[in-house]
Motif scaffolding. Structure first.
Motif, PDB file in Angstrom:
ATOM      1  N   GLU A 117       0.830  -1.195   0.000  1.00 20.13           N
ATOM      2  CA  GLU A 117       0.000   0.000   0.000  1.00 20.13           C
ATOM      3  C   GLU A 117       0.871   1.254   0.000  1.00 20.13           C
ATOM      4  OE1 GLU A 117      -3.714  -1.600   2.646  1.00 20.13           O
ATOM      5  OE2 GLU A 117      -1.892  -1.052   3.717  1.00 20.13           O
ATOM      6  N   THR A 131       3.937   0.462   2.629  1.00 18.75           N
ATOM      7  CA  THR A 131       3.517  -0.388   3.734  1.00 18.75           C
ATOM      8  C   THR A 131       3.256  -1.781   3.176  1.00 18.75           C
ATOM      9  OG1 THR A 131       2.543   1.442   4.954  1.00 18.75           O
ATOM     10  CG2 THR A 131       1.767  -0.759   5.523  1.00 18.75           C
ATOM     11  N   ARG A 149       1.567  -5.401   4.000  1.00 13.50           N
ATOM     12  CA  ARG A 149       0.581  -6.010   4.893  1.00 13.50           C
ATOM     13  C   ARG A 149       0.465  -7.492   4.576  1.00 13.50           C
ATOM     14  NH1 ARG A 149      -5.173  -5.799   4.379  1.00 13.50           N
ATOM     15  NH2 ARG A 149      -4.877  -4.224   2.760  1.00 13.50           N
ATOM     16  N   ASN A 150       0.570  -8.327   5.603  1.00 14.63           N
ATOM     17  CA  ASN A 150       0.439  -9.771   5.462  1.00 14.63           C
ATOM     18  C   ASN A 150      -1.007 -10.147   5.768  1.00 14.63           C
ATOM     19  OD1 ASN A 150       0.493 -12.541   5.593  1.00 14.63           O
ATOM     20  ND2 ASN A 150       2.102 -12.672   7.131  1.00 14.63           N
ATOM     21  N   THR A 151      -1.750 -10.541   4.745  1.00 14.79           N
ATOM     22  CA  THR A 151      -3.153 -10.905   4.910  1.00 14.79           C
ATOM     23  C   THR A 151      -3.331 -12.394   5.156  1.00 14.79           C
ATOM     24  OG1 THR A 151      -3.502 -11.229   2.540  1.00 14.79           O
ATOM     25  CG2 THR A 151      -3.882  -9.004   3.421  1.00 14.79           C
ATOM     26  N   GLU A 157      -0.390  -8.626  10.307  1.00 11.66           N
ATOM     27  CA  GLU A 157       0.371  -7.434  10.686  1.00 11.66           C
ATOM     28  C   GLU A 157       0.866  -6.685   9.458  1.00 11.66           C
ATOM     29  OE1 GLU A 157       0.886  -6.345  13.888  1.00 11.66           O
ATOM     30  OE2 GLU A 157      -0.479  -7.954  14.476  1.00 11.66           O
ATOM     31  N   SER A 158       1.340  -5.458   9.687  1.00  9.02           N
ATOM     32  CA  SER A 158       1.904  -4.609   8.637  1.00  9.02           C
ATOM     33  C   SER A 158       3.275  -4.119   9.056  1.00  9.02           C
ATOM     34  CB  SER A 158       1.018  -3.386   8.395  1.00  9.02           C
ATOM     35  OG  SER A 158      -0.241  -3.768   7.924  1.00  9.02           O
TER      36      SER A 158
END
Length: 151
Positions: free
Chosen positions: A29, A48, A50-52, A97-98
């Motif tokens: 992002e 950024t 981000r682990n989804t 987390e990010s």
């Protein structure tokens, strides 16, 4: 003119969309970089990650054709106000987390630039993860004094 239009499109598309290549669990992002003054000084890129997913992912490296020595670096400032910067090594992102790459902290350091980073243009950046997964993003280049993805 065409490059400026493409850069604007890239900024619009840099929102919270999953990357199209590599690990579908990593969302990038707000990617951005500042314009450089020629090629004599390094550039930097910010974003950024981000682990989804349900498992940790580890960023092991970066690649881009505009820099011969791209690395993830971390800037820190001690209690006396002295700032230092050093390679950060691998970055692990826990599930859900990010990790923010921003001025004054983690960032993609682009050393030995092969071409100037010109405002309104963009460049590809490949993020490599453990297990061989890759995410390729297009990083828009903002003005020299930019402080964030909104300029």
């Amino acid at each position: 003119m065409i490059l400026a239009a493409l850069a604007a499109l890239n900024v619009a598309l840099a929102g919270p969309w999953p990357a199209l290549a590599g690990s579908e669990d990593v969302v990038v992002e707000g990617a951005w970089a500042r314009a450089s003054v020629g090629t004599s000084r390094p550039g930097a890129a910010y974003m950024t990650l981000r682990n989804t997913g349900n498992e940790a992912v580890t960023l092991t490296g970066i690649m881009t054709p505009i820099a011969m020595m791209p690395e993830i670096h971390r800037s820190t400032t001690n209690d006396k106000g002295v700032s230092t910067m050093a390679p950060a090594g691998e970055i692990t992102i826990a599930p859900g987390e990010s990790v923010a790459m921003a001025p004054g902290g983690l960032h993609a350091m682009l050393m030995r630039l092969q071409e100037p980073m010109n405002e309104g243009e963009s460049f590809p950046l490949t993020l490599t993860f453990s297990g061989g997964g890759k995410v390729i993003i297009e990083v828009p280049i903002l003005k020299l004094g930019a402080r964030g993805p909104e300029g």
